[in-house]
Design an enzyme around this catalytic site. Structure first.
Site, PDB file in Angstrom:
ATOM      1  N   CYS A 190       0.821  -1.227   0.000  1.00 29.56           N
ATOM      2  CA  CYS A 190       0.000   0.000   0.000  1.00 29.56           C
ATOM      3  C   CYS A 190       0.851   1.271   0.000  1.00 29.56           C
ATOM      4  CB  CYS A 190      -0.947  -0.006   1.190  1.00 29.56           C
ATOM      5  SG  CYS A 190      -2.094  -1.382   1.110  1.00 29.56           S
ATOM      6  N   HIS A 234      -3.601   7.004   1.546  1.00 22.81           N
ATOM      7  CA  HIS A 234      -3.912   5.715   0.920  1.00 22.81           C
ATOM      8  C   HIS A 234      -5.329   5.332   1.340  1.00 22.81           C
ATOM      9  CE1 HIS A 234      -4.175   1.573   0.050  1.00 22.81           C
ATOM     10  NE2 HIS A 234      -4.020   1.180   1.292  1.00 22.81           N
ATOM     11  N   ASN A 251     -10.139  -0.660  -1.681  1.00 27.10           N
ATOM     12  CA  ASN A 251      -8.703  -0.430  -1.485  1.00 27.10           C
ATOM     13  C   ASN A 251      -7.965  -0.985  -2.707  1.00 27.10           C
ATOM     14  OD1 ASN A 251      -6.002  -0.678  -0.778  1.00 27.10           O
ATOM     15  ND2 ASN A 251      -6.388  -1.391   1.292  1.00 27.10           N
TER      16      ASN A 251
HETATM   17  C1  LIG Z   1     -11.185  -5.343   8.564  1.00 24.34           C
HETATM   18  C2  LIG Z   1     -11.962  -4.308   9.372  1.00 24.34           C
HETATM   19  C3  LIG Z   1     -12.910  -3.551   8.452  1.00 24.34           C
HETATM   20  C4  LIG Z   1     -12.777  -5.058  10.405  1.00 24.34           C
HETATM   21  O1  LIG Z   1     -13.455  -4.132  11.198  1.00 24.34           O
HETATM   22  P1  LIG Z   1     -13.494  -4.314  12.769  1.00 24.34           P
HETATM   23  O2  LIG Z   1     -14.397  -3.291  13.300  1.00 24.34           O
HETATM   24  O3  LIG Z   1     -12.063  -4.311  13.244  1.00 24.34           O
HETATM   25  O4  LIG Z   1     -14.159  -5.717  12.928  1.00 24.34           O
HETATM   26  P2  LIG Z   1     -13.594  -6.993  13.685  1.00 24.34           P
HETATM   27  O5  LIG Z   1     -12.350  -7.492  13.022  1.00 24.34           O
HETATM   28  O6  LIG Z   1     -13.541  -6.657  15.135  1.00 24.34           O
HETATM   29  O7  LIG Z   1     -14.737  -8.009  13.411  1.00 24.34           O
HETATM   30  C5  LIG Z   1     -16.023  -7.843  13.946  1.00 24.34           C
HETATM   31  C6  LIG Z   1     -16.848  -9.017  13.528  1.00 24.34           C
HETATM   32  O8  LIG Z   1     -17.181  -8.880  12.138  1.00 24.34           O
HETATM   33  C7  LIG Z   1     -16.897 -10.099  11.462  1.00 24.34           C
HETATM   34  N1  LIG Z   1     -16.546  -9.813  10.075  1.00 24.34           N
HETATM   35  C8  LIG Z   1     -15.318  -9.708   9.516  1.00 24.34           C
HETATM   36  N2  LIG Z   1     -15.439  -9.428   8.220  1.00 24.34           N
HETATM   37  C9  LIG Z   1     -16.761  -9.364   7.949  1.00 24.34           C
HETATM   38  C10 LIG Z   1     -17.494  -9.109   6.797  1.00 24.34           C
HETATM   39  N3  LIG Z   1     -16.918  -8.859   5.610  1.00 24.34           N
HETATM   40  N4  LIG Z   1     -18.833  -9.104   6.875  1.00 24.34           N
HETATM   41  C11 LIG Z   1     -19.455  -9.343   8.037  1.00 24.34           C
HETATM   42  N5  LIG Z   1     -18.803  -9.595   9.180  1.00 24.34           N
HETATM   43  C12 LIG Z   1     -17.464  -9.607   9.129  1.00 24.34           C
HETATM   44  C13 LIG Z   1     -15.757 -10.708  12.252  1.00 24.34           C
HETATM   45  O9  LIG Z   1     -15.700 -12.096  12.009  1.00 24.34           O
HETATM   46  C14 LIG Z   1     -16.161 -10.370  13.661  1.00 24.34           C
HETATM   47  O10 LIG Z   1     -17.121 -11.289  14.090  1.00 24.34           O
HETATM   48  P3  LIG Z   1     -17.134 -11.825  15.621  1.00 24.34           P
HETATM   49  O11 LIG Z   1     -17.312 -10.586  16.457  1.00 24.34           O
HETATM   50  O12 LIG Z   1     -18.291 -12.743  15.625  1.00 24.34           O
HETATM   51  O13 LIG Z   1     -15.812 -12.468  15.807  1.00 24.34           O
HETATM   52  C15 LIG Z   1     -11.022  -3.319  10.078  1.00 24.34           C
HETATM   53  O14 LIG Z   1     -10.320  -3.984  11.111  1.00 24.34           O
HETATM   54  C16 LIG Z   1     -10.066  -2.678   9.175  1.00 24.34           C
HETATM   55  O15 LIG Z   1     -10.421  -1.964   8.255  1.00 24.34           O
HETATM   56  N6  LIG Z   1      -8.744  -2.850   9.393  1.00 24.34           N
HETATM   57  C17 LIG Z   1      -7.743  -2.284   8.545  1.00 24.34           C
HETATM   58  C18 LIG Z   1      -7.747  -3.029   7.251  1.00 24.34           C
HETATM   59  C19 LIG Z   1      -6.905  -2.385   6.213  1.00 24.34           C
HETATM   60  O16 LIG Z   1      -6.961  -1.208   6.040  1.00 24.34           O
HETATM   61  N7  LIG Z   1      -6.139  -3.189   5.494  1.00 24.34           N
HETATM   62  C20 LIG Z   1      -5.338  -2.731   4.454  1.00 24.34           C
HETATM   63  C21 LIG Z   1      -4.250  -1.893   5.006  1.00 24.34           C
HETATM   64  S1  LIG Z   1      -3.336  -1.199   3.769  1.00 24.34           S
END
Ligand SMILES: CC(C)(COP(=O)(O)OP(=O)(O)OC[C@H]1O[C@@H](n2cnc3c(N)ncnc32)[C@H](O)[C@@H]1OP(=O)(O)O)[C@@H](O)C(=O)NCCC(=O)NCCS
Length: 332
Positions: free
Chosen positions: A113, A259, A289
Site C-alpha cells: 500500500c 492511501h 482499497n
Molecule cells: C477489517 C476491518 C474492516 C474489520 O473491522 P473491525 O471493526 O475491526 O471488525 P472486527 O475485526 O472486530 O470483526 C467484527 C466481527 O465482524 C466479522 N466480520 C469480519 N469481516 C466481515 C465481513 N466482511 N462481513 C461481516 N462480518 C465480518 C468478524 O468475524 C467479527 O465477528 P465476531 O465478532 O463474531 O468475531 C477493520 O479492522 C479494518 O479496516 N482494518 C484495517 C484493514 C486495512 O486497512 N487493510 C489494508 C491496510 S493497507
C-alpha cells in the site's frame, strides 16, 4: 538540483462493477456491515486474462497524453504492485514491452500500500540527480484474483478492488516554487504476519504444494484490528515528519491524500492531524482499497474534478503490509 514535478496523470479502472450486494451473494456479509466498517459501497474487478500490467499500461497511455509528451521520451519506468501478472518478472518490463520502448530500465517496487510513495521517492532521487528526465511511474493492482470469497476471507475480500494509475515525473523549472518537496519512508518488518500472503514461499521444497491450496495458505490474511490501530498512528507520524522537514504547519496543507485503506482510517488520520475532513481526498466508497494504485487514482480524479489548483500544497501518506508507511509533500 531541480525539483521533480508530476507533469501528467492518468488512471484506468476496469469496467466490471461489484457492489456490496454482489458480495452478499458470495459470503456471509452485508452492505450495511461493509459500509459501516469501511465506507466502501462498490469496487471494480478486472476480467480473467487481464493483469495488473494491462491496467497499468492503459493508465500509462493516459498519463503520457496528459503530460503532452511522446512515449519515446520516457527514459525510465518504475512499477509498483503487490499483484503482479507473474511471480517473476515484475510488471515493469511488461509495461515497457507493451509501450514498445527500447533500451530503458524498468524497476519494480514491492511496498504494497505504500508502493506509490516509495516509487515516487525513487523517481524523485533520479530526477534530482539528473540521471533521468522523464520517468513513467505506474501503480496497478488486480487484487480480485487472489481473495478468499468464503466466510474465512470475508474481512479482506470486501475491502479490495482493482485499478491502475500512472504519473510522469520530470524536472521542474528551477525558478518555480513547485514540485516534490520531500519524501519520507518507514518500515517495521516485525509485523509482517499482520498482513501478508504467506505462501508460496521459496523457503519450502517445493515452493508450491496441494496442502497450500487445501490449507488456504495461498490467500492473503490480515489482523485487521492491528493494521487499523497502527495505520492511524503511523500515517500522521509520516505527515508530521514531512511538515517538520519543510517548516510547515498542517494549516498550510490544502489537500491530504491518504492511501484509501478504509474510510474510517482516513477520517481518524484527519482527526489526529487536526486537518478538516473537507481537505481529505476520499474515494474509497467507489473503488475499495486498490493498494499501490489508490493514491494516484485519487490524485488523478481530484485533478480531473478541478479540486487541486496550481500552487496548492498536497500531502500524500500511506500505510500497509510490511509494515511500511510513508509521506510525500508536493507543491502543485
Ligand atoms: C477489517 C476491518 C474492516 C474489520 O473491522 P473491525 O471493526 O475491526 O471488525 P472486527 O475485526 O472486530 O470483526 C467484527 C466481527 O465482524 C466479522 N466480520 C469480519 N469481516 C466481515 C465481513 N466482511 N462481513 C461481516 N462480518 C465480518 C468478524 O468475524 C467479527 O465477528 P465476531 O465478532 O463474531 O468475531 C477493520 O479492522 C479494518 O479496516 N482494518 C484495517 C484493514 C486495512 O486497512 N487493510 C489494508 C491496510 S493497507
Amino acid at each position: 538540483m531541480n525539483r521533480s514535478i508530476i507533469s501528467g496523470t492518468g488512471r484506468y479502472i476496469p469496467p466490471k462493477l461489484i457492489t456490496n450486494f454482489d458480495l452478499e451473494k458470495e459470503m456471509n456479509t452485508s452492505d450495511k456491515w461493509i459500509q459501516q466498517r469501511s465506507g466502501i459501497k462498490e469496487r471494480h474487478y478486472a476480467e480473467p486474462g487481464i493483469g495488473s500490467s494491462d491496467l497499468g499500461y492503459k493508465a500509462a497511455l493516459k498519463a503520457i497524453e496528459d503530460a503532452q509528451i511522446d512515449k519515446s521520451e520516457i527514459d525510465f519506468i518504475i512499477a509498483a504492485t503487490l499483484s503482479p501478472d507473474h511471480y517473476f518478472p515484475g510488471i515493469g518490463v511488461l509495461i515497457q514491452a507493451k509501450l514498445g520502448l527500447k533500451n530503458i530500465g524498468a524497476l519494480d517496487v514491492r511496498n504494497q500500500c505504500s508502493g506509490f510513495i516509495y516509487a515516487l521517492s525513487v523517481a524523485d532521487q533520479f530526477i534530482r540527480t539528473g540521471t533521468y528526465k522523464k520517468i513513467l511511474l505506474v501503480a496497478a493492482e488486480k487484487q480480485s484474483a487472489n481473495l478468499d470469497y468464503s466466510d474465512d476471507g470475508r474481512d479482506l475480500a470486501v475491502l479490495f478492488g482493482d485499478g491502475g494509475a500512472a504519473v510522469i515525473i520530470e524536472p521542474g523549472n528551477s525558478d518555480e516554487d513547485r514540485g516534490i518537496l520531500s519524501t519520507h519512508l518507514f518500515s517495521d518488518g516485525n509485523y509482517i504476519e499482520d498482513l501478508w500472503m504467506q505462501r508460496p514461499s521459496c523457503k519450502d521444497h517445493p515452493c508450491f504444494s496441494m496442502d497450500m491450496i487445501t490449507d488456504k495458505k495461498l490467500f492473503p490474511t490480515m489482523n485487521g484490528r492491528n493494521v487499523f490501530k497502527t495505520a492511524i498512528v503511523k500515517m500522521p507520524e509520516a505527515v508530521r515528519a514531512a511538515l517538520d522537514q519543510n517548516n510547515m504547519t498542517i494549516e498550510e496543507v490544502d489537500h491530504l491524500i491518504p492511501h484509501q485503506a478504509n474510510d474510517r482510517i482516513s477520517q481518524m488520520v484527519a482527526r489526529n492531524l487536526k486537518i478538516p475532513v473537507e481537505k481529505v481526498i476520499r474515494n474509497i466508497e467507489r473503488y475499495g482499497n486498490t493498494t499501490a494504485a489508490s493514491i494516484p487514482i485519487a490524485l488523478d480524479e481530484a485533478l480531473e474534478q478541478g479540486r487541486i489548483k496550481p500552487g496548492d500544497m498536497i500531502m500524500l501518506t500511506a500505510f500497509g503490509s510490511g509494515y511500511t508507511w510513508a509521506s510525500a509533500a508536493i507543491r502543485w
